[in-house]
Design a protein around this motif. Structure first.
Motif, PDB file in Angstrom:
ATOM      1  N   ALA A  78       0.827  -1.206   0.000  1.00 43.82           N
ATOM      2  CA  ALA A  78       0.000   0.000   0.000  1.00 43.82           C
ATOM      3  C   ALA A  78       0.866   1.262   0.000  1.00 43.82           C
ATOM      4  N   ASP A  79       2.074   1.170   0.544  1.00 45.08           N
ATOM      5  CA  ASP A  79       2.966   2.333   0.556  1.00 45.08           C
ATOM      6  C   ASP A  79       3.402   2.736  -0.845  1.00 45.08           C
ATOM      7  N   ASP A  80       3.247   1.808  -1.786  1.00 42.52           N
ATOM      8  CA  ASP A  80       3.708   2.049  -3.157  1.00 42.52           C
ATOM      9  C   ASP A  80       2.710   2.833  -4.005  1.00 42.52           C
ATOM     10  N   GLU A  82       1.113   5.689  -3.961  1.00 41.28           N
ATOM     11  CA  GLU A  82       1.308   7.094  -4.306  1.00 41.28           C
ATOM     12  C   GLU A  82       2.477   7.298  -5.266  1.00 41.28           C
ATOM     13  N   PRO A  83       3.679   6.763  -4.972  1.00 41.39           N
ATOM     14  CA  PRO A  83       4.759   6.940  -5.949  1.00 41.39           C
ATOM     15  C   PRO A  83       4.457   6.290  -7.302  1.00 41.39           C
ATOM     16  N   PHE A 100     -10.228   0.095  -4.293  1.00 39.57           N
ATOM     17  CA  PHE A 100     -10.673   1.182  -3.409  1.00 39.57           C
ATOM     18  C   PHE A 100      -9.566   1.646  -2.473  1.00 39.57           C
ATOM     19  N   LYS A 101      -8.566   0.785  -2.262  1.00 36.12           N
ATOM     20  CA  LYS A 101      -7.500   1.157  -1.339  1.00 36.12           C
ATOM     21  C   LYS A 101      -6.654   2.294  -1.900  1.00 36.12           C
ATOM     22  N   ASP A 104      -6.974   7.284  -1.396  1.00 36.31           N
ATOM     23  CA  ASP A 104      -6.158   8.367  -0.821  1.00 36.31           C
ATOM     24  C   ASP A 104      -5.044   8.789  -1.772  1.00 36.31           C
TER      25      ASP A 104
END
Lengths: 342, 365
Positions: A78-80, A82-83, A100-101, A104
């Motif tokens: 999930a940390d990936d 955005e980049p 849906f995750k 944000d």
């Protein structure tokens, strides 16, 4: 140490020999249209035979029609998100976030790139450059509940969920409501695997359910569902697929799959891309239910399902399309749900 | 003249030592990249020269070549500094704290919980968040440390189990009390609890990086310039000899675990407070703790080495997405990392065999 260096040197030489042999890369088809499309998958990645693959299938269709090669980046965690989306937005005009995750991340990246277009599947992001595609999974699942409720002999039915997200609970609620509508005496066993990929766990849970008397199990659990099909095949019981027409995708298990709840994620990615290419891309929320053909019963239905059950399911489908009743989206609402007699 | 000569000898010895230490990691990295080239050739149907060029340009672009990617390299590096240091401290004391992953998760949870408390001024709130992570991580590591010291249970088994407990405890809170409706994560932590993003609010690199770098020097100082560090390392080299020399090895085992866990927890808290601003519902492990093992191994458990190896692993992780942009499978990056680890491990085996040979020679003499 000397030997090691010699080894490296040798390897380099050998590699050099091979250098000339490899073919040059085939010429990429040149883009006729100026638009570029990117897509970021969730952790399931390519090859999940369900959600992400369906999204990519829509872009494959675009590729066939317009010759646009999509850029696809898989997310490791999930940390990936955005980049990954930022990288895609730098090079592409339209960027998809699948799942849906990613809401944000899409929100953050879309705000940073107001000149680019974004689309998200399964969630709503309210920004002027984002199109949101959400599905009424509960409606499709309701029809699966109707089939399961009519097909059960033991009056015990199973639901195997992936992870207890609100999204997956929509599948559960719709399914249980469907069972309740046609067979109020049937009991639905509900269990979440807390995984979307653990095949062995799916097998274990399914076997437990079958041993407890269930004879039909519906899953909304991605790769975990493969374990369900294995257990169904072994114990000669029924299973119901999800997202794609799984009897076609997994042909050796087709004889135990009653039907599948289709979720047209490919339609969503296809429509959004087409709109962007033709310059008609619009932000806002698109809700895809039975009425819009966004969810539904798979074309492949097991011959064991009698015609009258299919007819009944279709009657309920029509009733939902006509707005005669609303299918509950939360498991807690199922208890008070009263299905109209049809 | 004589003075000059001794200086020269000392310098040569230093160079020789440096080469000795750096040789294997460097060879490991080069070989990792070298093997990866073949996979690129295979995946992309390219020749050796083109394959090398594609791989290296992709990795360069993905690590330092572009501003956005360089920032992501630093972001990916930050948690690895903490987990790499946490493993280094444990390794130096002869412990294998696989629980760094769980301690990191507890740190994240602490930050996500404390970050929601309203009405605390920013500097105090951030400090509380980091302190909370530190304490959660330390407590989580102290349990297996205590068990190891007092009952003699294997810390590897216990910490692995603690990882799963941490994941489920975290999920309990993220799904329950602090769940954000319609998401798979906790509520966003308040602005007063967030670590400062020094480039711009939308660029994720944050002060956590500097905290990590500062911590590297703190740990270096702790291990080599203090009595505590001396005792920890003595226990790591030979527990019985240390005991004979009057060092309480049980106390030091617990202490090493607590320090290791505190670093990991602090890393988790910094990750939430600086980079992601919320705790995710965990489907699997975050892997920062496990990647930290490789970081520490490559750094030979030396704090300063952690700085470089975390940069390498962070850079490789960050370039995985650029490789995919070039339509090279991201797995190539994991192949490179895997080969590096194998070669670093081979170094340890090589040393162990040499040691064994030496011992046998002594025995036979």
């Amino acid at each position: 140490m000397k030997r090691l260096i010699a080894l490296i040197a040798t390897l380099t030489l050998v590699a050099g020999l091979f250098a000339g042999c490899a073919k040059k890369e085939a010429q990429q088809p040149t883009d006729q249209t100026q638009i570029k499309i990117g897509l970021a998958t969730d952790e399931g990645g390519k090859g999940d035979k369900s959600f992400n693959d369906a999204a990519i299938a829509g872009l494959e269709k675009i590729k066939a029609e317009y010759g646009i090669e999509p850029q696809i980046i898989e997310s490791k965690s999930a940390d990936d998100y955005e980049p990954n989306l930022t990288t895609l937005a730098a090079d592409n005009d339209l960027v998809f976030g699948v799942g849906f995750k990613m809401a944000d991340a899409i929100k953050a990246v879309a705000q940073n790139n107001p000149d680019k277009k974004f689309a998200i599947i399964d969630s709503v992001v309210d920004l002027p450059n984002v199109a949101s595609y959400v599905f009424k999974e509960e409606e499709g699942s309701f029809l699966m509940g109707v089939i399961a409720g009519k097909m059960t002999k033991t009056n015990i039915i199973g639901f195997l969920g992936g992870i207890k997200f609100e999204l997956i609970e929509k599948f559960e609620a719709g399914f249980r409501a469907g069972v309740k509508a046609v067979n109020p005496n049937a009991k639905v066993l509900v269990q979440y695997a807390n995984s979307f990929s653990d095949v062995a766990l799916g097998y274990e849970i399914a076997k437990k359910m079958y041993n407890d008397g269930a004879d039909v199990i519906y899953h909304a659990a991605g790769g975990v569902g493969i374990g369900l099909f294995n257990a169904a095949k072994e114990m000669k019981k029924w299973a119901i697929g999800v997202d794609s027409d799984q009897a076609v995708l997994i042909p050796d298990k087709a004889d135990v799959i009653l039907a599948s709840m289709i979720k047209r994620v490919d339609t969503a990615t296809y429509t959004a891309s087409k709109a962007a290419i033709e310059g008609t891309f619009a932000s806002g929320t698109v809700v895809l239910g039975l009425k819009e053909d966004g969810v539904g019963i798979s074309p492949t239905i097991n011959p064991a399902v009698p015609q009258e059950v299919i007819d009944l399911a279709n009657k309920y489908k029509q009733a939902i399309i006509d707005g005669k009743f609303t299918v509950p989206t939360k498991p807690a609402e199922v208890d008070t749900f009263q299905a109209p007699q049809i | 003249m004589i003075n000059n000569k001794t200086k020269n000898v000392a310098f040569n010895a230093l160079v020789k030592k440096a080469i000795d230490v750096l040789m294997f990691p460097l060879i490991a990295i080069l070989l990792g990249l070298f093997v990866a080239v073949f996979f690129v050739m295979w995946a992309k149907n390219l020749g050796f020269i083109d394959g090398t060029a594609t791989l290296f340009s992709a990795i360069w672009e993905g690590t330092f070549g572009k501003r956005a990617n360089f920032i992501e390299t630093l972001v990916a590096m930050t948690p690895l500094i903490f987990t790499g240091l946490a493993h280094s401290v444990a390794f130096r004391t002869g412990l294998f704290n696989i629980g760094v992953e769980g301690q990191f998760i507890m740190g994240m949870l602490a930050a996500a919980l404390i970050g929601l408390i309203p009405g605390i001024p920013a500097p105090i709130h951030v400090t509380l968040v980091l302190l909370g992570g530190l304490i959660f991580g330390a407590v989580w590591a102290a349990i297996p440390g205590y068990l190891k010291a007092k009952v003699g249970t294997n810390e590897v088994v216990n910490t692995i189990m603690m990882n799963f407990i941490a994941m489920n405890v975290s999920n309990y809170f993220v799904k329950g009390p602090i769940h954000r409706e319609g998401s798979a994560s906790s509520k966003m932590i308040l602005e007063s609890a967030q670590l400062y993003r020094f480039l711009s609010p939308s660029e994720r690199v944050n002060v956590g990086l500097f905290i990590g770098i500062a911590l590297i020097f703190v740990i270096y100082w702790l291990l080599w310039k203090t009595t505590i560090g001396y005792e920890l390392r003595a226990v790591g080299l030979n527990m019985h000899a240390a005991e004979y020399g009057g060092i309480n090895s049980k106390k030091n085992i617990i202490l090493a675990m607590v320090i290791s866990g505190a670093i990991a927890g602090l890393g988790g808290a910094a990750h939430v407070a600086g980079t992601i601003h919320k705790a995710h519902q965990l489907v699997g492990f975050t892997n920062y703790g496990f990647d930290g093992i490789a970081v520490a191994l490559l750094a030979k458990s030396h704090p300063i080495g952690v700085l470089f190896s975390s940069l390498l692993f962070g850079g490789l992780n960050s370039s995985a997405r650029i490789l995919q942009k070039f339509r090279i499978p991201k797995q190539i990056v994991y192949i490179i990392q895997g080969i590096i680890i194998i070669f670093v491990a081979a170094d340890y085996i090589y040393k162990w065999l040499k040691e064994k040979k030496k011992k046998e020679a002594i025995k036979n003499a």
